[in-house]
Design an enzyme around this catalytic site. Structure first.
Site, PDB file in Angstrom:
ATOM      1  N   ASP A  20       1.834  -4.474   5.792  1.00 58.23           N
ATOM      2  CA  ASP A  20       1.744  -4.580   4.322  1.00 58.23           C
ATOM      3  C   ASP A  20       0.948  -3.420   3.733  1.00 58.23           C
ATOM      4  OD1 ASP A  20       3.099  -6.987   4.279  1.00 58.23           O
ATOM      5  OD2 ASP A  20       1.290  -8.223   4.160  1.00 58.23           O
ATOM      6  N   ARG A  47     -14.267 -12.077   1.929  1.00 56.72           N
ATOM      7  CA  ARG A  47     -13.666 -11.365   0.777  1.00 56.72           C
ATOM      8  C   ARG A  47     -14.655 -10.735  -0.192  1.00 56.72           C
ATOM      9  NH1 ARG A  47      -9.305 -10.257   3.394  1.00 56.72           N
ATOM     10  NH2 ARG A  47      -8.069 -12.078   3.943  1.00 56.72           N
ATOM     11  N   ASP A  98      -7.330 -15.580  -1.594  1.00 54.48           N
ATOM     12  CA  ASP A  98      -7.982 -14.285  -1.372  1.00 54.48           C
ATOM     13  C   ASP A  98      -7.876 -13.367  -2.593  1.00 54.48           C
ATOM     14  OD1 ASP A  98      -8.847 -15.001   1.133  1.00 54.48           O
ATOM     15  OD2 ASP A  98      -7.011 -14.341   2.115  1.00 54.48           O
ATOM     16  N   SER A 136       0.835 -14.951   9.523  1.00 50.54           N
ATOM     17  CA  SER A 136      -0.112 -14.155   8.747  1.00 50.54           C
ATOM     18  C   SER A 136      -1.504 -14.585   9.206  1.00 50.54           C
ATOM     19  CB  SER A 136       0.075 -14.438   7.258  1.00 50.54           C
ATOM     20  OG  SER A 136      -1.095 -14.054   6.568  1.00 50.54           O
TER      21      SER A 136
HETATM   22  N1  ARG Z   1      -6.719 -20.725   3.549  1.00 51.25           N
HETATM   23  C1  ARG Z   1      -7.787 -19.899   4.004  1.00 51.25           C
HETATM   24  C2  ARG Z   1      -8.686 -19.482   2.880  1.00 51.25           C
HETATM   25  O1  ARG Z   1      -8.314 -19.623   1.776  1.00 51.25           O
HETATM   26  C3  ARG Z   1      -7.326 -18.749   4.849  1.00 51.25           C
HETATM   27  C4  ARG Z   1      -6.629 -17.616   4.196  1.00 51.25           C
HETATM   28  C5  ARG Z   1      -6.102 -16.752   5.258  1.00 51.25           C
HETATM   29  N2  ARG Z   1      -5.544 -15.537   4.870  1.00 51.25           N
HETATM   30  C6  ARG Z   1      -4.533 -14.962   5.559  1.00 51.25           C
HETATM   31  N3  ARG Z   1      -4.196 -13.748   5.228  1.00 51.25           N
HETATM   32  N4  ARG Z   1      -3.891 -15.560   6.509  1.00 51.25           N
HETATM   33  O2  ARG Z   1      -9.764 -19.015   3.066  1.00 51.25           O
END
Ligand code: ARG
Length: 411
Positions: free
Chosen positions: A21, A105, A134, A185
């Site tokens: 990506d 993040r 995110d 992912s």
């Molecule tokens: N659901 C989790 C969160 O909001 C994980 C997000 C994971 N991101 C990913 N790119 N797979 O913190």
């Protein structure tokens, strides 16, 4: 979010993972905005797998035309500023998820903004979709720090609509594609690994073994298990099996021991900030072990009033952080309380790690409110059992009265 082409955007800092990506983005941002791109990759303890090394990621970025690349080792800052507060707050979103991705993040965004300021960039860009948490965490943090910065989200605005189309774009533009058939992912750092997509999007299906990369299948973990002893000072883990360790290596050590015993596999139906329900799977061996140990030691030194109140404060802290509001002053307000409580969370905890379970089995603390002399059923207890008589009389006073009144009403 801005999708405007060219013109006002001259320099962009891309949060670059080295994956498909963001590699496509490197090229696309240059072409679409006619802007200079600076790439930024942080080490927060993720495994690089097919990406090779941070040097390989940097080389790839330069090959794709970035003006400058930054590799920054943020492991210690992440552990001290983000993981430790999560442990002190027993941070488990909806009682399950130790917030590993969520706490990464804001840190990454703070550094992207730092680089943008240093380089005079007018935008940052990231590789999040428009469906997750995110994007919220990054945009809210960035805009709090620099209200004038533009936050670009190519996955939402560009023309490619699938991984297959990205692979095609990559091939056309000379972007090396390492793992074209990647099913999941994932997001990783030293506190946990998140895994989504493919069959995992069907909550009625059991997550397949290949969704896990860090932990031994609990069914195949050693029968005997292991006992791990974790030492704490003011809520901060400071030793493993009596060996003093600084926080980054300590997390690594706990990870290793818990993972080989199948501890840390999590699966749950998560309520995302954007309203979606989503089936999430995680591997968080160190987080599960450390939070279980911390919570238990805290319970040992706190009064029942503190224990009850802190549970609701912890929950609020976790929700705030999950929802991307790391910058909200409420977080630090809550942490003032959390840190005060943690000033007595000193001692050690033994956790039994066996076939996927982490269970506290022993603890000790100079601040324990437990007293053997009071609690023992042996002769010589200093607890005055006769005092209970009067206590029960008063403790149940209103409840007894109400019960009788209700009973008579029903007649
Ligand atoms: N659901 C989790 C969160 O909001 C994980 C997000 C994971 N991101 C990913 N790119 N797979 O913190």
């Amino acid at each position: 979010m801005s999708t405007k082409k060219g013109g006002d955007i001259k320099k962009i800092v891309l949060m670059y993972s080295g994956g498909l990506d963001t590699s496509c983005m490197l090229k696309w941002l240059q072409d679409n905005y006619k802007a200079k791109v600076i790439s930024f990759t942080a080490n927060i303890g993720q495994e690089l797998g097919e990406k090779g090394s941070f040097k390989a990621i940097e080389d790839k970025a330069y090959k794709l035309g970035v003006e400058k690349h930054y590799t920054v080792d943020l492991q210690e800052e992440f552990a001290k500023g983000y993981v430790i507060p999560t442990i002190k707050a027993n941070g488990l979103y909806q009682g399950v998820y130790p917030l590993s991705t969520a706490i990464g993040r804001p840190l990454l965004t703070i550094h992207a903004i730092k680089i943008a300021e240093k380089e005079g960039a007018d935008a940052i860009a990231h590789g999040c979709t428009g469906k997750g948490n995110d994007q919220v965490r990054i945009t809210v943090t960035a805009k709090a720090l620099r209200p004038d910065i533009k936050v670009l989200q190519p996955l939402v605005s560009w023309e490619m609509k699938s991984r297959a189309e990205e692979v095609e774009y990559a091939k056309k533009n000379g972007i090396p594609v390492a793992n074209a058939n990647k099913k999941y992912s994932t997001d990783e750092n030293l506190f946990g690994r998140s895994c989504e997509c493919d069959v995992l999007e069907h909550p009625e299906e059991i997550p397949p073994e290949d969704a896990c990369a860090w932990t031994v299948n609990p069914a195949k973990a050693p029968e005997a298990g292991e006992i791990i002893k974790i030492g704490f000072e003011k809520g901060v883990p400071v030793s493993v099996n009596d060996k003093a360790m600084e926080i980054v290596s300590l997390i690594g050590e706990v990870h290793k021991i818990a993972a080989r015993n199948g501890v840390g596999r999590l699966e749950h139906m998560e309520d995302r900030t954007v309203g979606l329900k989503s089936r999430e799977t995680y591997e968080c061996p160190a987080a599960v072990t450390l939070i279980a140990a911390h919570k238990e030691l805290e319970k040992y030194v706190c009064t029942k009033h503190e224990n009850s109140f802190k549970t609701s404060i912890d929950q609020r802290w976790g929700e705030l952080v999950y929802e991307g509001l790391w910058v909200d002053p409420l977080r630090e307000d809550l942490e003032a309380f959390i840190n005060e409580v943690n000033s007595r969370v000193t001692g050690w905890v033994k956790v039994s790690l066996i076939k996927g379970n982490a269970r506290v089995v022993a603890r000790d603390s100079p601040f324990a409110l437990y007293s053997y002399k009071l609690a023992t059923y042996e002769l010589g207890s200093t607890f005055d059992q006769k005092a209970s008589e009067g206590f029960m009389e008063l403790h149940g006073l209103q409840s007894r009265m109400a019960y009788q009144l209700k009973k008579n009403l029903k007649k």
